[in-house]
Write a protein that holds these residues in place. Structure first.
Motif, PDB file in Angstrom:
ATOM      1  N   UNK A 275      38.473  28.492  69.814  1.00 44.39           N
ATOM      2  CA  UNK A 275      38.339  27.044  69.598  1.00 44.39           C
ATOM      3  C   UNK A 275      36.974  26.510  69.993  1.00 44.39           C
ATOM      4  N   UNK A 276      36.466  27.268  71.289  1.00 47.75           N
ATOM      5  CA  UNK A 276      34.968  26.837  71.874  1.00 47.75           C
ATOM      6  C   UNK A 276      34.077  27.242  70.869  1.00 47.75           C
ATOM      7  N   UNK A 277      34.140  28.341  70.332  1.00 46.37           N
ATOM      8  CA  UNK A 277      33.217  29.002  69.327  1.00 46.37           C
ATOM      9  C   UNK A 277      33.081  28.192  68.183  1.00 46.37           C
ATOM     10  N   UNK A 278      34.307  27.761  67.770  1.00 44.57           N
ATOM     11  CA  UNK A 278      34.411  26.922  66.208  1.00 44.57           C
ATOM     12  C   UNK A 278      33.669  25.756  66.599  1.00 44.57           C
ATOM     13  N   UNK A 279      34.293  24.952  67.786  1.00 41.24           N
ATOM     14  CA  UNK A 279      33.468  23.609  68.135  1.00 41.24           C
ATOM     15  C   UNK A 279      32.017  23.716  68.131  1.00 41.24           C
ATOM     16  N   UNK A 280      31.510  24.607  69.234  1.00 46.40           N
ATOM     17  CA  UNK A 280      30.241  24.871  69.128  1.00 46.40           C
ATOM     18  C   UNK A 280      29.332  25.030  67.936  1.00 46.40           C
ATOM     19  N   UNK A 281      29.845  26.030  67.017  1.00 49.40           N
ATOM     20  CA  UNK A 281      29.127  26.095  65.872  1.00 49.40           C
ATOM     21  C   UNK A 281      29.201  25.042  64.814  1.00 49.40           C
ATOM     22  N   UNK A 282      30.363  24.692  64.469  1.00 54.21           N
ATOM     23  CA  UNK A 282      30.663  23.812  63.280  1.00 54.21           C
ATOM     24  C   UNK A 282      30.955  22.300  63.634  1.00 54.21           C
ATOM     25  N   UNK A 283      30.951  21.989  65.041  1.00 53.81           N
ATOM     26  CA  UNK A 283      31.002  20.566  65.340  1.00 53.81           C
ATOM     27  C   UNK A 283      29.899  20.157  66.157  1.00 53.81           C
ATOM     28  N   UNK A 284      29.537  20.858  67.119  1.00 53.48           N
ATOM     29  CA  UNK A 284      28.420  20.681  68.103  1.00 53.48           C
ATOM     30  C   UNK A 284      27.019  20.743  67.349  1.00 53.48           C
ATOM     31  N   UNK A 285      26.981  21.766  66.834  1.00 52.60           N
ATOM     32  CA  UNK A 285      25.513  22.200  66.323  1.00 52.60           C
ATOM     33  C   UNK A 285      25.578  22.254  64.809  1.00 52.60           C
ATOM     34  N   UNK A 286      26.843  22.080  64.150  1.00 50.38           N
ATOM     35  CA  UNK A 286      26.731  22.161  62.832  1.00 50.38           C
ATOM     36  C   UNK A 286      26.468  20.860  62.115  1.00 50.38           C
ATOM     37  N   UNK A 287      26.858  20.827  60.687  1.00 49.94           N
ATOM     38  CA  UNK A 287      26.547  19.739  59.737  1.00 49.94           C
ATOM     39  C   UNK A 287      27.489  18.506  60.309  1.00 49.94           C
ATOM     40  N   UNK A 288      26.909  17.318  59.955  1.00 54.25           N
ATOM     41  CA  UNK A 288      27.749  16.174  60.558  1.00 54.25           C
ATOM     42  C   UNK A 288      28.867  15.701  59.493  1.00 54.25           C
ATOM     43  N   UNK A 289      28.973  16.388  58.366  1.00 58.25           N
ATOM     44  CA  UNK A 289      29.859  16.103  57.612  1.00 58.25           C
ATOM     45  C   UNK A 289      30.708  17.345  57.070  1.00 58.25           C
ATOM     46  N   UNK A 290      31.872  17.067  56.573  1.00 58.05           N
ATOM     47  CA  UNK A 290      32.495  18.320  56.155  1.00 58.05           C
ATOM     48  C   UNK A 290      33.868  18.511  56.883  1.00 58.05           C
ATOM     49  N   UNK A 291      34.700  19.473  56.518  1.00 56.85           N
ATOM     50  CA  UNK A 291      36.050  19.639  57.083  1.00 56.85           C
ATOM     51  C   UNK A 291      36.128  20.077  58.614  1.00 56.85           C
ATOM     52  N   UNK A 292      34.986  20.353  59.333  1.00 56.96           N
ATOM     53  CA  UNK A 292      34.943  21.113  60.596  1.00 56.96           C
ATOM     54  C   UNK A 292      35.650  20.255  61.645  1.00 56.96           C
ATOM     55  N   UNK A 293      35.454  18.938  61.602  1.00 60.54           N
ATOM     56  CA  UNK A 293      35.963  18.088  62.761  1.00 60.54           C
ATOM     57  C   UNK A 293      37.732  18.167  62.469  1.00 60.54           C
ATOM     58  N   UNK A 294      38.062  17.835  61.185  1.00 59.55           N
ATOM     59  CA  UNK A 294      39.443  17.944  61.052  1.00 59.55           C
ATOM     60  C   UNK A 294      40.189  19.189  61.134  1.00 59.55           C
ATOM     61  N   UNK A 295      39.387  20.227  60.869  1.00 57.46           N
ATOM     62  CA  UNK A 295      39.768  21.710  61.318  1.00 57.46           C
ATOM     63  C   UNK A 295      40.032  21.981  62.698  1.00 57.46           C
ATOM     64  N   UNK A 296      38.950  21.557  63.431  1.00 58.49           N
ATOM     65  CA  UNK A 296      39.077  21.677  64.918  1.00 58.49           C
ATOM     66  C   UNK A 296      40.065  20.826  65.699  1.00 58.49           C
ATOM     67  N   UNK A 297      40.332  19.582  64.962  1.00 57.87           N
ATOM     68  CA  UNK A 297      41.275  18.908  65.669  1.00 57.87           C
ATOM     69  C   UNK A 297      42.922  19.272  65.490  1.00 57.87           C
ATOM     70  N   UNK A 298      42.995  19.798  64.212  1.00 60.58           N
ATOM     71  CA  UNK A 298      44.312  20.091  63.906  1.00 60.58           C
ATOM     72  C   UNK A 298      44.618  21.530  64.694  1.00 60.58           C
ATOM     73  N   UNK A 299      43.482  22.447  64.863  1.00 61.01           N
ATOM     74  CA  UNK A 299      43.895  23.614  65.612  1.00 61.01           C
ATOM     75  C   UNK A 299      43.981  23.282  67.100  1.00 61.01           C
ATOM     76  N   UNK A 300      43.312  22.299  67.732  1.00 60.72           N
ATOM     77  CA  UNK A 300      43.327  21.851  69.072  1.00 60.72           C
ATOM     78  C   UNK A 300      44.882  21.249  69.487  1.00 60.72           C
TER      79      UNK A 300
END
Length: 463
Positions: A6-31
């Motif tokens: 989860x930390x790797x996914x958050x770092x790559x796709x939320x913290x340093x990733x694009x500001x739009x897309x399913x990354x936020x929702x995917x991380x939230x559901x997984x967490x």
């Protein structure tokens, strides 16, 4: 479970990733799923507010996935609220709220969730890995055999699923595109950027594991409500005379201020002499945020009286009457600030910053009303305010603010209220939003030929 993946996914796709897309929702559901499974495995019961805050966090994630970060100062509020909602959900699910619910202890809860729990358990993940490795090495042969069998089953299942998906992707193009989208985040590219993601995800994972693990290892919050008030009882009390003089002085200043404002406000509304647009704009802009700061000062005074006063603030008597007048002045500040904002929006239209200003004012207005009611009737005012503020912010994030502002501006241009197109507003709202271009082009048919040509040139340059 709440560590490296989860930390790797958050770092790559939320913290340093694009500001739009399913990354936020995917991380939230997984967490959410990880914390829930972890809590159930340890038999921990959460508070009744757990899924309220989980739903608020998920709603904010969906809004981020659809619209991305809103423009101007709202994007800072979004990211702060998104992270704090996640922390507060963990506190609720692990039973680490100071009072077991959201009330006046919410600030203590946030400090515990952001600083105390994750940092005191920062190395908990390393200890857990070391303990698990020792247990595995000292375990019986049968246990190790079952672990190896399970791992072999997982590897075999992944290989067979990958082969079947690859064949079916060739057989059906739509299925192939879907598989490509699903597997794209899992592709690994060995370069410097990926190595940076990997390195950064290690402390992030330790922080996440510390937050969840510390909450589940503790039997009580770092600071309970009872302990807080017990410690507060040893603090010197605020003398009643001092408090009354301070509140009375503020009421006197507020009365003088409203006396001066009455004439200016009447002039802004057109009596006895109407103000010009520039003067009305100056009236609307001057002092709006200062009024909001005075409201925050009032809430700070009420909070100090609640925590430091030797007697309850709602005890019948002259002080309650004085505090009622004090809160009434607060409602007056809310009304005056709303009038200023309304005049400004009427003159110049909507912008993202004016929308967030209206939300802030509405939240402060609700707090002022609840403070006044709380003096005369016992009710969980802070709890109601916190929950209402959370829901209203989720609604604000789910609204397409940029589209509303653009449509309002174009409607004003068509009606002749706005003299010309505001390119700064269009650039602010349409930047990164190609989906809004078609909506703007449709409504632009009612503009003049010159304005339509200017818009087409603008779209040609940026899109």
């Amino acid at each position: 479970m709440t560590g490296f993946p989860l930390a790797w996914y958050y770092t790559k796709y939320v913290l340093m990733g694009a500001m739009r897309g399913p990354a936020y929702t995917v991380f939230t559901c997984l967490f959410l799923l990880a914390v829930e499974l972890f809590s159930r495995a340890l038999g921990r019961k959460g508070s009744r507010e757990t899924w309220f805050w989980g739903a608020c966090w998920l709603a904010q994630s969906l809004a981020l996935s659809v619209y991305g970060l809103h423009e101007d100062v709202l994007q800072l509020w979004q990211m702060l609220a998104w992270h704090l909602s996640a922390v507060y959900f963990v506190l609720c699910r692990t039973g680490m709220q100071a009072a077991g619910k959201a009330n006046a202890m919410v600030v203590i809860d946030v400090l515990a969730g952001v600083f105390v729990l994750p940092w005191t358990g920062f190395f908990l993940r390393l200890r857990a890995l070391w303990t698990g490795a020792r247990t595995c090495l000292k375990g019986r042969v049968r246990s190790r055999r079952r672990i190896c069998e399970a791992l072999a089953g997982v590897v075999l299942a992944l290989v067979l699923a990958w082969y079947a998906a690859a064949q079916l992707a060739v057989a059906d193009e739509t299925f192939g595109k879907m598989v490509e989208r699903l597997l794209h985040p899992l592709r690994w590219q060995w370069d410097g950027v990926e190595l940076l993601y990997l390195i950064c995800s290690i402390p992030v994972g330790m922080w996440l594991f510390g937050l969840v693990g510390s909450g589940l290892r503790r039997s009580a919050p770092p600071l309970t409500e009872t302990e807080f008030y017990r410690g507060l009882s040893r603090v010197p009390r605020l003398p009643a005379v001092t408090a009354n003089l301070a509140v009375g002085a503020l009421c006197g200043v507020y009365a003088l201020f409203f006396g001066v404002q009455c004439g200016e406000f009447a002039a802004a509304l057109g009596a006895p002499l109407p103000l010009a647009a520039v003067e009305a704009s100056r009236f609307a802009v001057d002092g709006f945020w200062e009024l909001c700061r005075v409201l925050v000062l009032d809430f700070g005074v009420l909070g100090a009286l609640h925590f430091l006063s030797p007697a309850p603030v709602d005890r019948p008597g002259r002080r309650r009457v004085l505090l009622t007048l004090f809160c009434a002045f607060g409602l007056g500040f809310v009304g005056l600030a709303a009038a200023k904002l309304g005049v400004y929006i009427r003159l110049w239209g909507l912008t993202p910053r004016r929308v967030i200003s209206a939300w802030c004012l509405a939240v402060l207005g609700l707090a002022a009303v609840l403070a006044l009611v709380r003096l005369w009737r016992r009710l969980p005012a802070v709890r109601i305010w916190v929950l209402a503020a959370a829901v209203s912010f989720c609604v604000l994030c789910a609204v397409d603010v940029e589209k509303i502002c653009v449509m309002d501006h174009l409607a004003r241009v068509q009606a002749g209220t706005a003299a010309e197109l505001d390119w700064n507003l269009l650039d602010e709202c349409l930047s990164g939003r190609p989906d809004l271009v078609h909506s703007v082009q449709d409504i632009a048919m009612d503009l003049t030929a010159e304005q339509r040509q200017d818009l087409e040139s603008y779209f040609g340059i940026w899109y």
